[in-house]
Design a protein around this motif. Structure first.
Motif, short mmCIF file in Angstrom:
data_model
loop_
_atom_site.label_atom_id
_atom_site.label_comp_id
_atom_site.label_asym_id
_atom_site.label_seq_id
_atom_site.Cartn_x
_atom_site.Cartn_y
_atom_site.Cartn_z
N ASP A 1 31.36 -84.33 78.10
CA ASP A 1 32.15 -84.19 79.32
C ASP A 1 31.81 -85.24 80.37
O ASP A 1 32.59 -85.48 81.30
N SER A 2 30.65 -85.89 80.22
CA SER A 2 30.29 -86.97 81.15
C SER A 2 30.86 -88.31 80.69
O SER A 2 30.69 -89.33 81.37
N GLY A 3 31.53 -88.32 79.53
CA GLY A 3 32.16 -89.54 79.05
C GLY A 3 31.39 -90.28 77.98
O GLY A 3 31.82 -91.36 77.55
N LEU A 4 30.26 -89.73 77.52
CA LEU A 4 29.48 -90.39 76.48
C LEU A 4 30.12 -90.18 75.11
O LEU A 4 30.62 -89.11 74.81
N ARG A 5 30.09 -91.22 74.30
CA ARG A 5 30.57 -91.09 72.92
C ARG A 5 29.48 -90.46 72.07
O ARG A 5 28.31 -90.82 72.17
N LYS A 6 29.87 -89.54 71.19
CA LYS A 6 28.93 -88.88 70.29
C LYS A 6 29.42 -89.02 68.85
O LYS A 6 30.62 -89.03 68.59
N ARG A 7 28.46 -89.15 67.93
CA ARG A 7 28.78 -89.21 66.50
C ARG A 7 28.11 -88.03 65.79
O ARG A 7 26.94 -87.74 66.02
N ILE A 8 28.87 -87.36 64.96
CA ILE A 8 28.33 -86.30 64.13
C ILE A 8 28.55 -86.70 62.68
O ILE A 8 29.68 -86.98 62.27
N VAL A 9 27.46 -86.78 61.91
CA VAL A 9 27.53 -87.18 60.51
C VAL A 9 27.04 -86.02 59.66
O VAL A 9 25.93 -85.51 59.86
N VAL A 10 27.87 -85.59 58.73
CA VAL A 10 27.54 -84.51 57.82
C VAL A 10 27.42 -85.07 56.40
O VAL A 10 28.36 -85.67 55.89
N THR A 11 26.25 -84.92 55.80
CA THR A 11 26.01 -85.39 54.44
C THR A 11 25.82 -84.19 53.53
O THR A 11 24.97 -83.33 53.80
N VAL A 12 26.61 -84.12 52.47
CA VAL A 12 26.53 -83.03 51.51
C VAL A 12 26.18 -83.62 50.15
O VAL A 12 26.83 -84.58 49.70
N GLN A 13 25.16 -83.07 49.49
CA GLN A 13 24.76 -83.56 48.18
C GLN A 13 24.63 -82.41 47.20
O GLN A 13 24.15 -81.33 47.54
N ALA A 14 25.08 -82.67 45.98
CA ALA A 14 24.95 -81.70 44.89
C ALA A 14 23.74 -82.06 44.05
O ALA A 14 23.54 -83.24 43.71
N TYR A 15 22.91 -81.05 43.72
CA TYR A 15 21.71 -81.26 42.92
C TYR A 15 21.70 -80.32 41.73
O TYR A 15 22.05 -79.14 41.84
N ARG A 16 21.27 -80.84 40.62
CA ARG A 16 20.98 -79.99 39.46
C ARG A 16 19.58 -79.44 39.65
O ARG A 16 18.67 -80.17 40.06
N GLU A 17 19.40 -78.16 39.40
CA GLU A 17 18.08 -77.55 39.60
C GLU A 17 17.01 -78.30 38.82
O GLU A 17 17.17 -78.60 37.64
N GLY A 18 15.89 -78.64 39.52
CA GLY A 18 14.77 -79.30 38.87
C GLY A 18 14.83 -80.81 38.89
O GLY A 18 13.87 -81.46 38.49
N LEU A 19 15.94 -81.39 39.38
CA LEU A 19 16.06 -82.85 39.45
C LEU A 19 16.12 -83.30 40.89
O LEU A 19 16.67 -82.61 41.75
N SER B 1 17.36 -86.42 41.94
CA SER B 1 18.47 -87.33 42.24
C SER B 1 19.76 -86.51 42.34
O SER B 1 20.04 -85.66 41.49
N PRO B 2 20.56 -86.76 43.38
CA PRO B 2 21.79 -85.99 43.55
C PRO B 2 22.83 -86.34 42.49
O PRO B 2 22.92 -87.48 42.04
N LEU B 3 23.60 -85.34 42.11
CA LEU B 3 24.72 -85.57 41.19
C LEU B 3 25.88 -86.24 41.91
O LEU B 3 26.59 -87.06 41.33
N ALA B 4 26.07 -85.86 43.16
CA ALA B 4 27.20 -86.39 43.93
C ALA B 4 26.89 -86.28 45.42
O ALA B 4 26.10 -85.42 45.84
N THR B 5 27.50 -87.15 46.20
CA THR B 5 27.29 -87.17 47.65
C THR B 5 28.64 -87.29 48.36
O THR B 5 29.50 -88.07 47.93
N ARG B 6 28.78 -86.55 49.44
CA ARG B 6 29.97 -86.66 50.29
C ARG B 6 29.50 -86.78 51.74
O ARG B 6 28.65 -86.01 52.19
#
Length: 205
Positions: free
Chosen positions: A63-81, A83-88
């Motif tokens: 409301d004071s005029g500042l620009r804000k960025r919101i970044v949402v990272t979603v990753q799929a993991y196989r149990e026990g590994l 490294s992610p299978l996929a990232t969005r």
């Protein structure tokens, strides 16, 4: 020479195993949260909320005029590994038009004009049926357990900017510069605020 090489290889392997274990431990320590997961054509579509990021400081900053960025990272993991299978990655850039008294939200190539802060929260902090990955990412995993990890960040520093800051700090003439950079590395390369959570395990259909 051969015993020395074997010793180096053993040390490298030990470090790799420690890193692997630390990564798995960090992932398992994420708070559990109920995420809506439905599989469409072999691809998971997720629904979740991170409304807790929409506090008074975010609203007052906008409301004071500042620009804000919101970044949402979603990753799929196989149990026990680790490294992610996929990232969005989803990103919102928000600024309040003081003259028009509306919030301008840019997400990808789409730009919207929203009348209220609640609409901004719903647009940027609530995900509905967001696909994560493609069919090939989950090929051959039918019956396996997977889970989804989410990280929501407010004003994260871009990776290229982070590298630039670290590089400039490590080459300065100040002898304590590199030490200071190491100590505050997380603050320099982090975000103003962030929240992380993961889903319970689910089975790939």
């Amino acid at each position: 020479m051969i015993p020395a090489r074997r010793g180096v290889r053993a040390a490298v392997l030990a470090l790799a195993l420690l890193a692997w274990g630390a990564t798995l431990s960090a992932q398992s320590a994420l708070p559990l949260r109920g995420l809506g997961v439905r599989w469409v054509g072999g691809v998971p579509q997720l629904s979740f909320s991170a409304r807790e990021m929409a506090d008074r400081s975010l609203r007052s900053g906008l409301d004071s005029g500042l620009r804000k960025r919101i970044v949402v990272t979603v990753q799929a993991y196989r149990e026990g590994l680790r490294s992610p299978l996929a990232t969005r990655v989803l990103e919102c850039s928000i600024i309040y038009d003081l003259w028009g008294e509306r919030y301008i939200v840019a997400a990808g190539r789409k730009k919207e004009s929203l009348a209220s802060f609640d609409e901004v929260v719903d647009r940027c902090l609530v995900a509905r049926d967001v696909p994560v990955g493609s069919l090939s990412d989950y090929a051959g995993l039918s019956g396996d357990s997977v889970y989804f990890a989410v990280r929501v960040e407010l004003n994260p520093i871009a990776e290229d900017r982070c590298r630039q800051l670290l590089r400039s700090g490590s080459t300065g003439v100040d002898p304590i510069g590199p030490l200071v950079i190491n100590i505050v590395r997380r603050q320099i390369c982090g975000a103003e605020r962030s929240v992380e959570f993961r889903s319970p395990s689910t089975t790939v259909p």
